[in-house]
Write a protein that holds these residues in place. Structure first.
Motif, PDB file in Angstrom:
ATOM      1  N   ASN A 117       0.857  -1.133   0.102  1.00 28.63           N
ATOM      2  CA  ASN A 117      -0.100   0.032  -0.127  1.00 28.63           C
ATOM      3  C   ASN A 117       0.927   0.873   0.255  1.00 28.63           C
ATOM      4  O   ASN A 117       0.049   2.209  -0.646  1.00 28.63           O
ATOM      5  N   THR A 120       2.155   3.740  -3.481  1.00 32.40           N
ATOM      6  CA  THR A 120       0.982   4.616  -4.936  1.00 32.40           C
ATOM      7  C   THR A 120       1.707   5.231  -5.704  1.00 32.40           C
ATOM      8  O   THR A 120       1.038   4.819  -6.917  1.00 32.40           O
ATOM      9  N   LYS A 123       2.391   2.166  -9.006  1.00 34.16           N
ATOM     10  CA  LYS A 123       0.987   1.763  -9.271  1.00 34.16           C
ATOM     11  C   LYS A 123       0.100   2.280 -10.116  1.00 34.16           C
ATOM     12  O   LYS A 123      -0.736   1.652 -10.986  1.00 34.16           O
ATOM     13  N   TYR A 335       0.525  -2.870  -8.925  1.00 38.08           N
ATOM     14  CA  TYR A 335      -0.861  -2.924  -8.470  1.00 38.08           C
ATOM     15  C   TYR A 335      -1.099  -4.316  -8.172  1.00 38.08           C
ATOM     16  O   TYR A 335      -1.952  -4.871  -7.639  1.00 38.08           O
TER      17      TYR A 335
END
Length: 552
Positions: A117, A120, A123, A335
């Motif tokens: 996470n 970002t 991703k 992702y």
């Protein structure tokens, strides 16, 4: 029939290109860049990778053959097969770019659970890459139709394979030493792990990644833990040699500092061949047993270590699974990378059992539930045991009783390590070999969560407890200065029967203590520090300005 085969040619090109990149190019690059860290040689890597290559190659061909038959026999729409081909080529192009041009931001595989996470930005870049390739493809399809688009992708794939091949040839030519087979490949088995002496035992129980202060905070909060260390002396003023395991192990076992003067695997073998500890143990008639899953001592002299075996064979299925996990880790978009389910480069687990002998497992739970439940074999032969367990090493996924726990902490694993120590000491006491055992309980380095320079310095302070033969007293805490540089003398003094109150009498501890910092991303660059005070005070450790770089 000929027409069908001709229409399937792009599928063969896609299948070959994908398989070549993942199971020929990438494994050889991985091996070339990390050959000294792997127990196997290049021939083993190629053998396993070729099997994976053909499995993957024929799997893709099979899938597209089915799609082709579905189009011919069921759907009967001309472009269904072409659309599926274009989707396959899009996946290949995106995967190629992701793995070869966007892999610089990959997290370090050090056993800790990866916080995907936190990526970002990566991703978003991965998603924009997909959108860009799809958009360009739609533009080409609209302008040139399906057949010409497939031809463009086909020749693009040819070009990618050629580029990867040229890169591979260049890489191998500049690293020609990787082609040599590894003559000796030692594997630590669990043989003799329950053998102890009625005469003398020297035991080193190394619990990975336990910081001295964090351990002490846990111990002080529980009187039972304090009682556990009766007869031991605690040395909070201890520094390791390096911030990570690899370089600390040969320093602890040989007293030799690695300063980039040669390749690490050559240094490791030379250091162990010249180890003062091994010489002293043999002179005092000790059987030498080293239980370490990632032990890199691979020379003829290594046969002096009794539990090692030298007939290592690869488990092809485990090897391919680990290789696939690494491919997914590197080539999937950010992702999707979490589905690679990888935390560390664990090719050590790909060895087969040797001659029916179990390979030693460093897992805490295996030591606790299996090795410490074996019936003890006692003889009059002196025994040396170095037992390296995971300790508080990541991942953090268990509680103190080894039950699975979400969001477990370093403290949970330290408590589990304390339960191991408790059971281990009781094991020795119940079998009447505790008093005639000198015991060192330590970590190979301290721990901190981050990998910035200022945080890596915090890893200088590992936990250390020592008990001599027939030593009895309440837990003692001393401010005695200790360095991993002193351990060859510590072993000798314990062998000679010294207790902890006189253990350092003949060791010069007056000077500053050396610490060499390196990063997991830069093993070939060392920066020298000297510790002038207590490692809890980061202001007392200073850079000397001395740099050690590997001479190419």
């Amino acid at each position: 029939m000929i027409k069908s085969l001709k229409e399937l040619i792009p599928a063969f090109v896609l299948s070959f290109s994908f398989s070549f990149m993942l199971f020929i190019y990438e494994p050889i690059v991985l091996y070339t860049n990390n050959s000294n860290d792997f127990w196997f040689d290049l021939f083993t890597m190629i053998k396993c990778s070729l099997i994976a290559f053909f499995i993957f190659f024929f799997l893709i061909i099979f899938i597209y053959s089915i799609i082709y038959l579905i189009q011919k026999k069921i759907i009967k729409k001309k472009n269904f097969f072409n659309i599926m081909l274009i989707i396959g080529f899009i996946i290949f192009i995106v995967t190629y770019i992701q793995g070869n041009y966007l892999s610089g931001a990959l997290p370090t595989l050090d056993g800790r659970e990866i916080a995907w996470n936190d990526y970002t930005k990566q991703k978003i870049i991965s998603f924009l890459l997909l959108v860009s390739v799809v958009s360009i493809t739609l533009f080409i399809v609209k302008k040139y139709k399906y057949e010409k688009t497939i031809n463009i992708f086909k020749y693009t794939s040819y070009a990618i394979v050629v580029m990867l091949s040229v890169s591979l040839i260049s890489l191998c030519a500049s690293n020609s030493t990787i082609i040599f087979s590894k003559k000796y490949v030692s594997t630590a088995t669990s043989n003799y792990i329950n053998n102890y002496s009625s005469n003398n035992n020297l035991i080193v129980l190394l619990l990975d990644s336990i910081d001295s202060q964090t351990m002490e905070d846990v111990v002080k909060n529980n009187k039972d833990y304090l009682k556990l260390f009766d007869d031991f002396t605690y040395y909070p003023n201890t520094i390791s040699g390096y911030p990570f395991t690899d370089y600390n192990v040969p320093l602890l076992l040989s007293g030799k500092w690695y300063e980039e003067e040669m390749l690490f695997h050559d240094f490791y073998n030379k250091a162990m061949d010249d180890s003062k500890m091994i010489k002293d143990l043999k002179e005092n008639n000790y059987n030498i047993n080293i239980y370490n899953t990632d032990f890199k001592y691979n020379t003829e002299k290594a046969r002096i270590i009794r539990n090692l075996e030298f007939d290592s064979k690869v488990n092809v299925t485990k090897f391919i699974k680990q290789e696939l996990k690494y491919d997914l880790f590197k080539y999937l978009p950010f992702y999707l990378k979490k589905y690679s389910k990888i935390e560390e480069m664990s090719f050590q687990d790909t060895k087969e059992e040797i001659n029916g002998k179990d390979i030693f497992s460093w897992k805490d739970i295996d030591f606790y539930n299996n090795y410490l439940n074996l019936e003890m074999n006692i003889s009059s032969e002196n025994e040396f045991k170095y037992i390296h367990l995971e300790g508080a090493h990541a991942p953090y996924d268990i509680d103190e009783n080894f039950n699975k726990k979400n969001n477990a902490t370093v403290q949970d694993k330290i408590k589990a390590s304390l339960n191991i120590i408790d059971k281990f000491l009781k094991y020795l006491k119940d079998n009447n070999v505790y008093d005639n055992s000198a015991i060192i309980i330590l970590a190979d380095h301290g721990f901190w969560y981050e990998d910035k320079d200022e945080d890596l310095i915090r890893r200088q302070n590992p936990m250390l407890y020592i008990k001599g033969f027939n030593e009895h007293h309440e837990r003692i805490v001393t401010d005695q200065k200790v360095s991993f540089d002193y351990f060859q003398d510590i072993y000798k003094n314990l062998i000679d029967g010294k207790k902890t109150d006189t253990l350092f009498d003949n060791i010069d501890t007056t000077g500053p203590r050396k610490f060499l910092l390196y990063r997991t991303s830069g093993y070939d660059h060392l920066e020298e520090y000297y510790q002038y005070g207590n490692p809890k005070d980061l202001n007392t450790i200073k850079k000397t300005g001395v740099i050690f770089d590997l001479k190419k």
